[in-house]
Design an enzyme around this catalytic site. Structure first.
Site, mmCIF file in Angstrom:
data_model
loop_
_atom_site.group_PDB
_atom_site.id
_atom_site.type_symbol
_atom_site.label_atom_id
_atom_site.label_comp_id
_atom_site.label_asym_id
_atom_site.label_seq_id
_atom_site.Cartn_x
_atom_site.Cartn_y
_atom_site.Cartn_z
ATOM 1 N N GLY A 127 1.045 -5.758 0.673
ATOM 2 C CA GLY A 127 -0.013 -5.854 -0.324
ATOM 3 C C GLY A 127 0.480 -6.317 -1.674
ATOM 4 N N GLU A 165 3.810 -6.517 7.389
ATOM 5 C CA GLU A 165 3.028 -5.495 8.072
ATOM 6 C C GLU A 165 3.277 -5.430 9.573
ATOM 7 O OE1 GLU A 165 0.697 -6.403 4.310
ATOM 8 O OE2 GLU A 165 1.961 -7.475 5.733
ATOM 9 N N GLU A 210 0.358 -9.948 -1.377
ATOM 10 C CA GLU A 210 -1.056 -10.335 -1.353
ATOM 11 C C GLU A 210 -1.648 -10.308 -2.764
ATOM 12 O OE1 GLU A 210 -2.864 -9.157 2.907
ATOM 13 O OE2 GLU A 210 -2.128 -7.452 1.755
ATOM 14 N N ALA A 238 0.832 -1.200 0.000
ATOM 15 C CA ALA A 238 0.000 0.000 0.000
ATOM 16 C C ALA A 238 0.871 1.256 0.000
ATOM 17 C CB ALA A 238 -0.930 0.009 1.209
#
Length: 306
Positions: free
Chosen positions: A186, A209, A189, A141
């Protein structure tokens, strides 16, 4: 893990208050060098990985691509429908060099639009997600953008990222992630949402994270255990450990690992080979009938991609 997941909304909501601190920590971690634990202890991924192929080396070849400090927002995601023998293959190329391909509001919006169009396109047989920025797949992100959000904006933004990643996971055709560089948070992910992942041995990937006092919010807590098993997935998430391509292959996180080539696109080339291999095996209506007829007539099928 269930308790950790249950904590996600409150954790995400509190992110804005510490936004500046988190951004500074992430930038220092990425740009000053990432120390890797375990068998990678002592090795660092420093600024050179970001600069790879951006700055000409004395006596060496000119850089392959040039990047300005800004890229038009409409160019942050490039959708290419390949032709000729590659007809039916679509490549989604992430192109946010100045943001290390991080997931911004605009990029998520473009990904969502592209996926919506592709899932109803009957001519699409296989989708490859890659980076068009050397040395990076996706850094997760966009924390600089997120730090500017109000607490009420953070939750919906993370939900949108999760929704787009879920949409990619639910595409009706094979999807391949070509990881030629860093895939963190992310970014990993996003790759986990694909059916198949291939990576260069020099790639680095992990759900990191917890180093920022948050947990993976884009489905990583669910997809990573499915890929490598619950116990090991917990270990990697709790430790924020980063794996290179060889280690990722050893634990089953990726299907293929390759030595990086001079062009920096070894994983993409392997993904393209796999996609070509898939083309005659997919079954849109006319080609399905042709395949059955060819089997009946004991001859090679004559597919037209229809």
């Amino acid at each position: 893990m269930a308790a950790a997941v249950a904590m996600a909304p409150g954790t995400l909501g509190s992110l804005h208050a510490g936004g500046v601190r988190l951004v500074a920590a992430c930038n220092a971690w990425l740009c000053q060098g990432l120390r890797l634990p375990g068998s990678l202890a002592g090795r660092r991924v420093g600024p050179a990985i970001w600069a790879q192929s951006w700055v000409p080396v004395a006596g060496g070849p000119a850089p392959r691509r040039g990047y300005s400090s800004e890229v038009k927002t409409e160019d942050e995601l490039r959708v290419r429908h390949l032709e000729d023998e590659n007809r039916g293959i679509v490549v989604l190329g992430i192109n946010r060099a100045y943001g290390k391909n991080s997931l911004s509001k605009n990029l998520i919006k473009m990904l969502s639009k592209a996926v919506d169009a592709l899932k109803s396109d009957k001519k699409v047989r296989t989708i490859i997600i890659r980076s068009e920025v050397p040395g990076i797949f996706c850094a997760g992100a966009d924390l600089k953008e997120r730090a500017k959000m109000s607490s009420s904006e953070v939750g919906p933004f993370v939900s949108k990222i999760r929704a787009v990643i879920n949409d990619i996971a639910n595409l009706p055709v094979p999807t391949i992630a070509a990881i030629d560089g860093l895939a963190l948070g992310g970014g990993l992910e996003l790759a986990l949402a694909c059916d198949i992942r291939v990576a260069a041995s020099s790639a680095k990937m992990g759900l990191v994270e917890t180093k920022l006092a948050i947990i993976p919010g884009g489905g990583g807590t669910q997809r990573l255990p499915r890929a490598i098993g619950m116990s090991l997935a917990k270990e990697l998430i709790f430790s924020a450990r980063v794996l290179d391509g060889q280690e990722a292959k050893a634990v089953g996180l990726i299907s293929h690992v390759l030595e990086q080539n001079q062009e920096g696109d070894a994983a993409y080339r392997k993904a393209l080979d796999l996609a070509r291999e898939f083309l005659p095996q997919t079954i849109p209506t006319k080609d399905r009938l042709e395949g059955l007829l060819a089997f009946k007539e004991k001859r090679p099928p004559r597919y037209k991609g229809e």
